[in-house]
Design a protein around this motif. Structure first.
Motif, PDB file in Angstrom:
ATOM      1  N   MET A 111     -34.229  24.192  47.871  1.00  0.00           N
ATOM      2  CA  MET A 111     -33.226  25.240  47.985  1.00  0.00           C
ATOM      3  C   MET A 111     -33.104  25.970  46.654  1.00  0.00           C
ATOM      4  N   SER A 112     -33.032  27.291  46.687  1.00  0.00           N
ATOM      5  CA  SER A 112     -32.943  28.084  45.473  1.00  0.00           C
ATOM      6  C   SER A 112     -31.565  27.932  44.840  1.00  0.00           C
ATOM      7  N   PRO A 113     -31.497  27.941  43.498  1.00  0.00           N
ATOM      8  CA  PRO A 113     -30.199  27.848  42.835  1.00  0.00           C
ATOM      9  C   PRO A 113     -29.361  29.082  43.108  1.00  0.00           C
ATOM     10  N   ARG A 114     -28.044  28.900  43.135  1.00  0.00           N
ATOM     11  CA  ARG A 114     -27.130  30.013  43.395  1.00  0.00           C
ATOM     12  C   ARG A 114     -26.730  30.669  42.081  1.00  0.00           C
ATOM     13  N   TYR A 115     -26.733  31.993  42.079  1.00  0.00           N
ATOM     14  CA  TYR A 115     -26.421  32.725  40.860  1.00  0.00           C
ATOM     15  C   TYR A 115     -24.916  32.776  40.620  1.00  0.00           C
ATOM     16  N   ARG A 116     -24.517  32.544  39.371  1.00  0.00           N
ATOM     17  CA  ARG A 116     -23.142  32.738  38.926  1.00  0.00           C
ATOM     18  C   ARG A 116     -23.180  33.514  37.625  1.00  0.00           C
ATOM     19  N   SER A 117     -22.228  34.404  37.459  1.00  0.00           N
ATOM     20  CA  SER A 117     -22.262  35.294  36.304  1.00  0.00           C
ATOM     21  C   SER A 117     -21.286  34.841  35.230  1.00  0.00           C
ATOM     22  N   LEU A 118     -21.548  35.313  33.989  1.00  0.00           N
ATOM     23  CA  LEU A 118     -20.548  35.213  32.931  1.00  0.00           C
ATOM     24  C   LEU A 118     -19.513  36.293  33.225  1.00  0.00           C
ATOM     25  N   ASN A 119     -18.504  35.915  33.985  1.00  0.00           N
ATOM     26  CA  ASN A 119     -17.547  36.885  34.507  1.00  0.00           C
ATOM     27  C   ASN A 119     -16.637  37.451  33.411  1.00  0.00           C
ATOM     28  N   TYR A 120     -16.379  36.646  32.393  1.00  0.00           N
ATOM     29  CA  TYR A 120     -15.430  37.058  31.351  1.00  0.00           C
ATOM     30  C   TYR A 120     -15.834  36.387  30.052  1.00  0.00           C
ATOM     31  N   THR A 121     -15.890  37.159  28.980  1.00  0.00           N
ATOM     32  CA  THR A 121     -16.211  36.615  27.669  1.00  0.00           C
ATOM     33  C   THR A 121     -15.243  37.184  26.641  1.00  0.00           C
ATOM     34  N   TRP A 122     -14.642  36.308  25.872  1.00  0.00           N
ATOM     35  CA  TRP A 122     -13.773  36.721  24.769  1.00  0.00           C
ATOM     36  C   TRP A 122     -14.147  35.890  23.551  1.00  0.00           C
ATOM     37  N   GLU A 123     -14.420  36.563  22.435  1.00  0.00           N
ATOM     38  CA  GLU A 123     -14.768  35.886  21.188  1.00  0.00           C
ATOM     39  C   GLU A 123     -13.917  36.456  20.068  1.00  0.00           C
ATOM     40  N   ALA A 124     -13.449  35.584  19.183  1.00  0.00           N
ATOM     41  CA  ALA A 124     -12.560  36.026  18.113  1.00  0.00           C
ATOM     42  C   ALA A 124     -12.685  35.085  16.922  1.00  0.00           C
ATOM     43  N   VAL A 125     -12.218  35.554  15.776  1.00  0.00           N
ATOM     44  CA  VAL A 125     -12.275  34.776  14.538  1.00  0.00           C
ATOM     45  C   VAL A 125     -11.092  33.809  14.497  1.00  0.00           C
ATOM     46  N   TYR A 126     -11.372  32.579  14.071  1.00  0.00           N
ATOM     47  CA  TYR A 126     -10.317  31.581  13.930  1.00  0.00           C
ATOM     48  C   TYR A 126      -9.163  32.116  13.081  1.00  0.00           C
ATOM     49  N   ALA A 127      -7.956  31.784  13.501  1.00  0.00           N
ATOM     50  CA  ALA A 127      -6.708  32.089  12.791  1.00  0.00           C
ATOM     51  C   ALA A 127      -6.333  33.562  12.873  1.00  0.00           C
ATOM     52  N   ALA A 128      -7.309  34.474  12.787  1.00  0.00           N
ATOM     53  CA  ALA A 128      -6.984  35.899  12.897  1.00  0.00           C
ATOM     54  C   ALA A 128      -6.588  36.243  14.329  1.00  0.00           C
ATOM     55  N   ASP A 129      -7.443  35.927  15.275  1.00  0.00           N
ATOM     56  CA  ASP A 129      -7.169  36.192  16.691  1.00  0.00           C
ATOM     57  C   ASP A 129      -7.338  34.954  17.563  1.00  0.00           C
ATOM     58  N   PHE A 130      -8.263  34.079  17.188  1.00  0.00           N
ATOM     59  CA  PHE A 130      -8.449  32.874  17.988  1.00  0.00           C
ATOM     60  C   PHE A 130      -7.403  31.848  17.561  1.00  0.00           C
ATOM     61  N   THR A 131      -6.280  31.888  18.245  1.00  0.00           N
ATOM     62  CA  THR A 131      -5.176  30.966  17.989  1.00  0.00           C
ATOM     63  C   THR A 131      -4.808  30.275  19.293  1.00  0.00           C
ATOM     64  N   LEU A 132      -4.049  29.205  19.190  1.00  0.00           N
ATOM     65  CA  LEU A 132      -3.659  28.472  20.387  1.00  0.00           C
ATOM     66  C   LEU A 132      -2.865  29.362  21.336  1.00  0.00           C
ATOM     67  N   ASP A 133      -1.982  30.192  20.788  1.00  0.00           N
ATOM     68  CA  ASP A 133      -1.185  31.067  21.649  1.00  0.00           C
ATOM     69  C   ASP A 133      -2.072  32.050  22.403  1.00  0.00           C
ATOM     70  N   HIS A 134      -3.013  32.680  21.705  1.00  0.00           N
ATOM     71  CA  HIS A 134      -3.903  33.640  22.367  1.00  0.00           C
ATOM     72  C   HIS A 134      -4.783  32.954  23.407  1.00  0.00           C
ATOM     73  N   VAL A 135      -5.259  31.761  23.077  1.00  0.00           N
ATOM     74  CA  VAL A 135      -6.099  31.025  24.022  1.00  0.00           C
ATOM     75  C   VAL A 135      -5.315  30.688  25.284  1.00  0.00           C
ATOM     76  N   ARG A 136      -4.087  30.219  25.118  1.00  0.00           N
ATOM     77  CA  ARG A 136      -3.301  29.808  26.288  1.00  0.00           C
ATOM     78  C   ARG A 136      -2.878  31.014  27.126  1.00  0.00           C
ATOM     79  N   ARG A 137      -2.626  32.147  26.489  1.00  0.00           N
ATOM     80  CA  ARG A 137      -2.281  33.346  27.255  1.00  0.00           C
ATOM     81  C   ARG A 137      -3.463  33.807  28.101  1.00  0.00           C
ATOM     82  N   ARG A 138      -4.656  33.757  27.528  1.00  0.00           N
ATOM     83  CA  ARG A 138      -5.835  34.115  28.322  1.00  0.00           C
ATOM     84  C   ARG A 138      -6.097  33.073  29.407  1.00  0.00           C
ATOM     85  N   GLY A 139      -5.843  31.821  29.080  1.00  0.00           N
ATOM     86  CA  GLY A 139      -5.988  30.781  30.087  1.00  0.00           C
ATOM     87  C   GLY A 139      -5.036  30.979  31.256  1.00  0.00           C
ATOM     88  N   ALA A 140      -3.803  31.411  30.967  1.00  0.00           N
ATOM     89  CA  ALA A 140      -2.832  31.663  32.033  1.00  0.00           C
ATOM     90  C   ALA A 140      -3.277  32.822  32.917  1.00  0.00           C
TER      91      ALA A 140
END
Length: 377
Positions: free
Chosen positions: A1-30
Motif C-alpha cells: 500500500m502506498s504511503p499517505r501524504y501529509r503536509s507541513l500545514n503550519y510552521t512557526w520559527e522564532a529566536v529564543y527569549a525574543a519571540d520563542f517564549t512559553l507564553d507564545h508557544v502556548r498561545r499558538r498551541g491553543a
C-alpha cells in the motif's frame, strides 16, 4: 500500500527569549488545539534535541489534554521522518512538533503535520487571550509513551538490504549533526559485520556545536577531513531534523545532490523495481547538469525526469495521488523523498540506500559517479 501524504500545514520559527517564549508557544498551541478539536483529530506531540524542547512539548501536551484533545507525547527526541512514519501507522491523525528543523541553535519553533486539506490558522496576536493552567508540579506522565524513533528505525530494516552492507568491507563516516538521528545508522548495522560505520557529532547538544545543523550550510569540514585522511569509502551528513542529506566521496569532496539523486533513481529502478517520475530543481547554470545532459540521462536510463522551480509543491501533488507517481524527489534544501517507501523527505533512509548502492558496486562510489558522468556526455 502506498504511503499517505501529509503536509507541513503550519510552521512557526522564532529566536529564543525574543519571540520563542512559553507564553507564545502556548498561545499558538491553543490556536492549533481549537482547530484539532473542531475536526475531531487526535494529536501526537513530539520534539527534537533543541534546548528545552522536551519541556515545551510537555507543556503543549498538557494544554492539548486540557482542551479535550486526544493527545500522545513522544518518549524521546524524534526525527521528523519518524513522526511522519508514526502518522502512517495511524498512531494519531496529526502531529505537533517542537522544532526549528534546520535553523541555527538559537531558534526553536512549531510544526504541524496534518492530513490534506489541513487547516487554516489565524494569527495568534489576533486571537482572544487564553488563560493557561500553571506548570508547577505537573502530573506524572503516562508510563506508555510511544518511542517513535525506535519504531521508525525498525521499519527501515524492511526497506534497506542491511545484510549486504554488513558483508562488504567498507568504512563509512556518518555525521548526524548532534541531532535526532544520532546513533541510528550504527544501531541498524549492528556489530559483527565487515562494514565499519563511525558516527561523529552524535552526542546530544542543544547548541549543535554552534554550527547550523544543515549539511548545505555547515561546511562539514571535520567529516570531509576524516573521510579523506582515513581513505574511507563514504561520508554521510544528516540534518538535525533527519530530512536533509549530504554525501562525501572518498576524496573528501561533497557530491552534487543532483548526481546523487540521478544515481539513486537508476539504482531504485534497476534493483528495487521502483517506478515513477524523478523531480529535481533546475540546476545552476555553472554546473555540468544542463538540459542536454539530463536529456541524455533520460534516454540512457528510460526514466522520466522533470525539472520544476517549486519542487515541494510538485512532490506534494504526486504524493497526494491515490497511486503516487513519484520515484524520487529532491528539493533545493537537500531533502530526498522516495515515493514508493515514504511520502516525506527522509535523509537516513536515503543515506542507507546510497550506502546499499555503493556496497553492491563493491564499495566504489567513484566508479558509479564516473559511469554516470559518461552517460551525461
Amino acid at each position: 500500500m502506498s504511503p499517505r501524504y501529509r503536509s507541513l500545514n503550519y510552521t512557526w520559527e522564532a529566536v529564543y527569549a525574543a519571540d520563542f517564549t512559553l507564553d507564545h508557544v502556548r498561545r499558538r498551541g491553543a490556536m492549533i488545539a481549537a482547530g484539532v478539536v473542531a475536526r475531531g483529530w487526535s494529536c501526537l506531540v513530539a520534539y527534537d534535541t533543541r534546548f528545552m524542547g522536551n519541556l515545551f512539548a510537555r507543556a503543549l501536551y498538557a494544554d492539548l489534554l486540557a482542551r479535550g484533545v486526544q493527545a500522545r507525547l513522544a518518549a524521546c527526541p524524534t526525527p521528523l521522518p519518524a513522526v511522519y512514519a508514526a502518522l502512517e501507522r495511524k498512531l494519531a491523525d496529526c502531529a505537533l512538533v517542537v522544532t526549528a528543523r534546520k535553523r541555527p541553535y538559537y531558534y526553536n519553533g512549531l510544526v504541524l503535520i496534518a492530513p490534506p486539506p489541513g487547516m487554516t490558522l489565524g494569527v495568534p496576536d489576533e486571537q482572544p487571550q487564553s488563560s493557561f493552567p500553571p506548570l508547577i508540579d505537573p502530573a506524572p506522565l503516562p508510563p506508555d509513551l510511544p518511542d517513535l524513533r525506535a519504531e521508525y528505525l525498525e521499519s527501515l530494516r524492511g526497506v534497506v538490504d542491511l545484510d549486504l552492507i554488513r558483508r562488504v568491507s567498507m568504512t563509512i563516516f556518518v555525521d548526524p549533526m548532534n541531532g535526532t538521528t544520532a546513533g541510528g545508522f550504527t544501531a541498524l548495522l549492528g556489530d559483527g559485520g565487515q562494514t565499519r560505520a563511525i558516527e561523529i557529532n552524535r552526542e546530544p547538544d542543544p547548541h549543535f556545536a554552534k554550527v547550523t545543523p544543515h549539511p548545505a550550510e555547515s561546511g562539514l569540514l571535520r567529516l570531509k577531513k576524516l573521510v579523506r585522511e582515513s581513505d574511507s569509502h563514504l561520508g554521510l551528513a544528516i540534518s538535525a531534523d533527519g530530512t536533509a542529506l549530504a554525501v562525501i566521496d572518498k576524496s573528501g569532496e561533497q557530491v552534487n545532490l543532483t548526481e546523487v539523486a540521478l544515481l539513486l533513481s537508476s539504482y531504485l529502478v534497476r534493483q528495487h523495481r521502483h517506478k515513477g517520475l524523478v523531480l529535481l530543481p533546475p540546476p545552476a547554470s555553472d554546473t555540468a547538469f544542463n538540459a542536454a545532459r539530463l536529456a541524455a540521462w533520460e534516454e540512457a536510463t528510460g526514466i522520466k525526469l522533470e525539472l520544476t522551480l517549486d519542487t515541494d509543491a510538485r512532490i506534494a501533488e504526486l504524493l497526494a495521488q491515490d497511486r503516487p507517481g513519484l520515484l524520487l524527489g529532491l528539493n533545493r534544501d537537500g531533502e530526498i523523498s522516495i515515493g514508493r517507501v515514504a511520502a516525506y523527505p527522509d535523509a537516513l533512509l536515503a543515506g542507507l540506500l546510497v550506502t546499499e548502492m555503493v556496497a553492491r558496486s563493491g564499495g566504489s562510489l567513484r566508479a558509479l559517479l564516473d559511469a554516470q558522468r559518461d552517460q551525461l556526455k
